[in-house]
Enzyme design. Structure first.
Site, PDB file in Angstrom:
ATOM      1  N   GLY A 210      37.472 -22.407  45.483  1.00  0.00           N
ATOM      2  CA  GLY A 210      36.755 -21.160  45.211  1.00  0.00           C
ATOM      3  C   GLY A 210      37.601 -20.116  44.511  1.00  0.00           C
ATOM      4  O   GLY A 210      37.283 -18.933  44.538  1.00  0.00           O
TER       5      GLY A 210
ATOM      6  N   LEU B 264      24.223 -32.524  38.388  1.00  0.00           N
ATOM      7  CA  LEU B 264      22.915 -31.904  38.596  1.00  0.00           C
ATOM      8  C   LEU B 264      21.997 -32.240  37.436  1.00  0.00           C
ATOM      9  O   LEU B 264      22.449 -32.440  36.309  1.00  0.00           O
ATOM     10  CB  LEU B 264      23.059 -30.385  38.669  1.00  0.00           C
ATOM     11  CG  LEU B 264      23.802 -29.810  39.880  1.00  0.00           C
ATOM     12  CD1 LEU B 264      23.997 -28.314  39.700  1.00  0.00           C
ATOM     13  CD2 LEU B 264      23.035 -30.110  41.169  1.00  0.00           C
TER      14      LEU B 264
ATOM     15  N   ASN C 255      29.156 -23.338  32.966  1.00  0.00           N
ATOM     16  CA  ASN C 255      30.299 -24.035  33.565  1.00  0.00           C
ATOM     17  C   ASN C 255      31.547 -23.635  32.788  1.00  0.00           C
ATOM     18  O   ASN C 255      31.454 -23.176  31.653  1.00  0.00           O
ATOM     19  CB  ASN C 255      30.099 -25.555  33.462  1.00  0.00           C
ATOM     20  CG  ASN C 255      31.219 -26.332  34.120  1.00  0.00           C
ATOM     21  OD1 ASN C 255      31.693 -25.979  35.200  1.00  0.00           O
ATOM     22  ND2 ASN C 255      31.680 -27.393  33.461  1.00  0.00           N
TER      23      ASN C 255
ATOM     24  N   HIS D 242      35.159 -25.455  31.593  1.00  0.00           N
ATOM     25  CA  HIS D 242      35.899 -26.717  31.530  1.00  0.00           C
ATOM     26  C   HIS D 242      37.339 -26.389  31.140  1.00  0.00           C
ATOM     27  O   HIS D 242      37.562 -25.605  30.206  1.00  0.00           O
ATOM     28  CB  HIS D 242      35.250 -27.655  30.502  1.00  0.00           C
ATOM     29  CG  HIS D 242      35.940 -28.979  30.439  1.00  0.00           C
ATOM     30  ND1 HIS D 242      35.813 -29.925  31.432  1.00  0.00           N
ATOM     31  CD2 HIS D 242      36.802 -29.492  29.527  1.00  0.00           C
ATOM     32  CE1 HIS D 242      36.560 -30.973  31.131  1.00  0.00           C
ATOM     33  NE2 HIS D 242      37.167 -30.737  29.988  1.00  0.00           N
TER      34      HIS D 242
ATOM     35  N   ASP E  46      23.932 -28.636  30.128  1.00  0.00           N
ATOM     36  CA  ASP E  46      22.709 -29.420  29.926  1.00  0.00           C
ATOM     37  C   ASP E  46      22.864 -30.716  30.713  1.00  0.00           C
ATOM     38  O   ASP E  46      23.697 -30.801  31.612  1.00  0.00           O
ATOM     39  CB  ASP E  46      22.410 -29.617  28.428  1.00  0.00           C
ATOM     40  CG  ASP E  46      23.495 -30.416  27.720  1.00  0.00           C
ATOM     41  OD1 ASP E  46      24.354 -31.010  28.415  1.00  0.00           O
ATOM     42  OD2 ASP E  46      23.483 -30.459  26.478  1.00  0.00           O
TER      43      ASP E  46
ATOM     44  N   ASP F 279      29.749 -31.884  30.119  1.00  0.00           N
ATOM     45  CA  ASP F 279      30.528 -30.952  29.276  1.00  0.00           C
ATOM     46  C   ASP F 279      29.946 -30.841  27.859  1.00  0.00           C
ATOM     47  O   ASP F 279      30.693 -30.838  26.871  1.00  0.00           O
ATOM     48  CB  ASP F 279      32.000 -31.422  29.171  1.00  0.00           C
ATOM     49  CG  ASP F 279      32.661 -31.534  30.535  1.00  0.00           C
ATOM     50  OD1 ASP F 279      32.319 -30.758  31.439  1.00  0.00           O
ATOM     51  OD2 ASP F 279      33.524 -32.426  30.685  1.00  0.00           O
TER      52      ASP F 279
ATOM     53  N   ALA G 127      43.953 -18.445  31.844  1.00  0.00           N
ATOM     54  CA  ALA G 127      43.007 -18.198  30.735  1.00  0.00           C
ATOM     55  C   ALA G 127      41.563 -18.261  31.237  1.00  0.00           C
ATOM     56  O   ALA G 127      40.699 -17.481  30.813  1.00  0.00           O
ATOM     57  CB  ALA G 127      43.239 -19.214  29.621  1.00  0.00           C
ATOM     58  N   GLU G 128      41.291 -19.185  32.160  1.00  0.00           N
ATOM     59  CA  GLU G 128      39.938 -19.290  32.738  1.00  0.00           C
ATOM     60  C   GLU G 128      39.540 -17.990  33.437  1.00  0.00           C
ATOM     61  O   GLU G 128      38.385 -17.576  33.400  1.00  0.00           O
ATOM     62  CB  GLU G 128      39.877 -20.422  33.761  1.00  0.00           C
ATOM     63  CG  GLU G 128      39.976 -21.809  33.168  1.00  0.00           C
ATOM     64  CD  GLU G 128      39.905 -22.872  34.255  1.00  0.00           C
ATOM     65  OE1 GLU G 128      39.128 -22.718  35.203  1.00  0.00           O
ATOM     66  OE2 GLU G 128      40.651 -23.861  34.145  1.00  0.00           O
TER      67      GLU G 128
END
Ligand code: GRF
Length: 223
Positions: free
Chosen positions: A20, A101, A113, A115, A152, A156, A184-185
């Site tokens: 998390g 999903l 998302n 990546h 989608d 990825d 960076a994320e």
């Protein structure tokens, strides 16, 4: 008043499976006023996800939804998106969520998302967690990074909202690279969500176009 604040906060349903850290970063950015959003629900794929403690501490409703209790990915997805619908989530944020999903039509371009590489490199089936950074080092590329994209029904694959490049150093190990990419994320994810909060994102096929801020603050900036 800042133009973004004229909009109601973006309602986020955040899906987690692990530590998390991304959820925590989002909550911090919301608290500091950098992200005009509200986490209205946290869904975990396991009752033991460490990240649940951040949700508890922040008083955010929690749902645990385990894949093993559902006969198929379709049924599992149906339950997850029922919760996202019920909490009136504007956007579903995958934050270290590891289950596949099926995205229902009414959530198309509403699931995001991050990546830990520059999609489409080092992405797709099998490229998750440490495997990504190991593959980057093995290949020997000099630049990697992270990608925020719509989700989608392929790995990825959805339209890319934002990418940040990260240099690969000669002395890097998968661990050191992972932490530089994660830093960076921590910038990229809230930044992308803020663009959505400001309603500046338009999807045109695979292209995501970002409108300038309504207060004109980046007028004249280079692309
Ligand atoms: C990040 O590395 C991200 O790229 C991936 O999940 C990781 C974050 O998981 N999608 P967590 O927030 O530490 O659980």
């Amino acid at each position: 008043m800042h133009a973004a604040l004229a909009q109601p906060p973006l309602r986020l349903a955040v899906l987690i499976s692990g530590t998390g850290r991304s959820l925590k970063n989002m909550l911090d950015r919301i608290d500091s006023g950098q992200l005009h959003a509200k986490v209205v629900l946290v869904i975990s794929s396991t009752p033991t996800a460490h990240g649940l403690q951040f949700a508890e501490k922040a008083g955010i409703p929690i749902v645990v939804c385990e894949r093993k209790n559902h006969a198929s990915q379709t049924e599992y997805s149906r339950e997850i998106f029922q919760h996202c619908h019920a909490c009136r989530g504007d956007v579903v944020v995958l934050a270290g969520f590891i289950k596949r999903l099926t995205i229902p039509a009414d959530f198309e371009n509403r699931v995001v998302n991050i990546h830990p590489a520059l999609v489409p490199s080092f992405s797709g089936k099998g490229f998750y967690g440490h495997h990504v950074h190991e593959a980057v080092l093995e290949y020997g590329v000099k630049i990697t990074g992270c990608t925020v994209h719509f989700v989608d029904n392929e790995y990825d694959h959805g339209p890319v909202i934002l990418q940040k490049a990260v240099p690969v150093m000669d002395r890097d190990t998968p661990d050191t690279l992972q932490s530089r990419v994660f830093a960076a994320e921590c910038e990229a994810y809230p930044e992308a969500l803020q663009l959505l909060a400001e309603k500046r994102v338009a999807v045109d096929g695979r292209r995501v176009r970002v409108a300038p801020p309504s207060d004109g603050s980046d007028a004249g900036s280079s692309p």
